[in-house]
Design a protein around this motif. Structure first.
Motif, PDB file in Angstrom:
ATOM      1  N   VAL A  54      54.173  40.883  39.541  1.00  0.00           N
ATOM      2  CA  VAL A  54      55.531  40.516  39.144  1.00  0.00           C
ATOM      3  C   VAL A  54      55.645  39.031  38.807  1.00  0.00           C
ATOM      4  CG1 VAL A  54      56.575  42.410  40.450  1.00  0.00           C
ATOM      5  CG2 VAL A  54      56.407  40.144  41.492  1.00  0.00           C
ATOM      6  N   HIS A  55      54.583  38.282  39.055  1.00  0.00           N
ATOM      7  CA  HIS A  55      54.551  36.860  38.711  1.00  0.00           C
ATOM      8  C   HIS A  55      53.966  36.716  37.310  1.00  0.00           C
ATOM      9  CE1 HIS A  55      53.937  32.560  38.970  1.00  0.00           C
ATOM     10  NE2 HIS A  55      52.672  32.740  38.652  1.00  0.00           N
TER      11      HIS A  55
ATOM     12  N   ASP B 158      48.202  46.732  47.232  1.00  0.00           N
ATOM     13  CA  ASP B 158      49.505  46.139  47.553  1.00  0.00           C
ATOM     14  C   ASP B 158      49.578  44.695  47.072  1.00  0.00           C
ATOM     15  OD1 ASP B 158      50.306  48.492  48.809  1.00  0.00           O
ATOM     16  OD2 ASP B 158      49.877  47.747  50.833  1.00  0.00           O
ATOM     17  N   PHE B 159      48.508  43.960  47.298  1.00  0.00           N
ATOM     18  CA  PHE B 159      48.456  42.555  46.902  1.00  0.00           C
ATOM     19  C   PHE B 159      48.558  42.420  45.380  1.00  0.00           C
ATOM     20  CE2 PHE B 159      45.820  38.505  46.566  1.00  0.00           C
ATOM     21  CZ  PHE B 159      46.869  37.691  46.946  1.00  0.00           C
ATOM     22  N   ARG B 160      47.754  43.232  44.633  1.00  0.00           N
ATOM     23  CA  ARG B 160      47.798  43.206  43.172  1.00  0.00           C
ATOM     24  C   ARG B 160      49.187  43.543  42.652  1.00  0.00           C
ATOM     25  NH1 ARG B 160      43.342  46.216  43.296  1.00  0.00           N
ATOM     26  NH2 ARG B 160      41.481  45.012  43.105  1.00  0.00           N
TER      27      ARG B 160
ATOM     28  N   TYR C 278      51.191  36.611  30.786  1.00  0.00           N
ATOM     29  CA  TYR C 278      50.596  37.808  31.378  1.00  0.00           C
ATOM     30  C   TYR C 278      51.499  38.225  32.523  1.00  0.00           C
ATOM     31  CZ  TYR C 278      47.008  40.951  33.158  1.00  0.00           C
ATOM     32  OH  TYR C 278      46.309  42.057  33.572  1.00  0.00           O
ATOM     33  N   HIS C 279      51.971  39.488  32.482  1.00  0.00           N
ATOM     34  CA  HIS C 279      52.926  39.981  33.474  1.00  0.00           C
ATOM     35  C   HIS C 279      52.760  41.488  33.617  1.00  0.00           C
ATOM     36  CE1 HIS C 279      57.121  41.292  34.607  1.00  0.00           C
ATOM     37  NE2 HIS C 279      56.845  40.408  35.544  1.00  0.00           N
ATOM     38  N   GLN C 280      52.645  41.948  34.837  1.00  0.00           N
ATOM     39  CA  GLN C 280      52.495  43.361  35.166  1.00  0.00           C
ATOM     40  C   GLN C 280      51.391  44.034  34.351  1.00  0.00           C
ATOM     41  OE1 GLN C 280      56.458  45.110  35.168  1.00  0.00           O
ATOM     42  NE2 GLN C 280      56.762  44.317  37.245  1.00  0.00           N
ATOM     43  N   GLY C 281      50.256  43.328  34.246  1.00  0.00           N
ATOM     44  CA  GLY C 281      49.083  43.882  33.591  1.00  0.00           C
ATOM     45  C   GLY C 281      49.142  43.901  32.076  1.00  0.00           C
ATOM     46  N   ARG C 282      50.117  43.226  31.497  1.00  0.00           N
ATOM     47  CA  ARG C 282      50.272  43.223  30.040  1.00  0.00           C
ATOM     48  C   ARG C 282      50.559  41.818  29.538  1.00  0.00           C
ATOM     49  NH1 ARG C 282      54.886  47.524  29.353  1.00  0.00           N
ATOM     50  NH2 ARG C 282      55.223  46.162  27.594  1.00  0.00           N
TER      51      ARG C 282
END
Length: 174
Positions: A25-26, A18-20, A160-164
């Motif tokens: 989104v940041h 949940d935290f990740r 870097y955003h949403q793992g990309r």
């Protein structure tokens, strides 16, 4: 010491997933931290880079305490912050991988004025002296005193955003 607070909606502890998901989104800027240790270059990708103070000029980043690079990087007498440009996602990925020679081709670099590797074609370099470290949760907070700052290009930053990795697109001026 473990601190677990319940989620205000469910009453259950906040999970790591949940935290990740919330943090994803940041968007954050991407840097590669480099140093020289025992005559060999070392480096890692960081997305937790931030300015701390103007007087004195301080910056910070966090590194996972389980990092195999951190012991060598942390032992160096100075380090470089290489601020990546929007077209350097491949470089960021390379310095985030385990088990590869991060400084081999196609990585382009040169030794900086104090010896820390400076990556080519980045937006800026900061040469830093270790100022303070602190264990914070499962990471180490690293604060560096900026001894030199050089801007090489004011182009778009790598984000870097949403793992990309991605690029910044400015809103039209109003």
């Amino acid at each position: 010491m473990t601190h677990t607070l319940p989620d205000a909606r469910t009453g259950r502890p906040v999970t790591a997933d949940d935290f990740r998901e919330a943090l994803a989104v940041h968007a954050s800027g991407v840097v590669v931290i480099t140093a020289q240790h025992a005559g060999a270059p070392v480096g890692l990708t960081a997305t937790s880079f931030s300015s701390v103070s103007l007087d004195p000029p301080l910056v910070s980043f966090y590194v996972d305490r389980a990092s195999t690079t951190w012991p060598r990087l942390g032992a160096a007498d100075h380090f470089a912050v290489n601020i990546l440009a929007s077209d350097q996602a491949e470089l960021a990925t390379r310095f985030a991988r385990k088990g590869v020679d991060r400084f081999a081709e196609p990585t382009r670099w040169r030794a900086g004025p104090l010896g820390a590797p400076l990556l080519q074609d980045v937006s800026a370099h900061l040469i830093c002296l270790p100022y303070e470290t602190a264990d914070v949760g499962d990471h180490v907070l690293v604060v560096g005193l900026v001894a030199e700052a050089r801007v090489h290009g004011a182009g778009r930053p790598l984000l870097y955003h949403q793992g990309r990795f991605g690029r910044f697109l400015a809103h039209p001026a109003s």
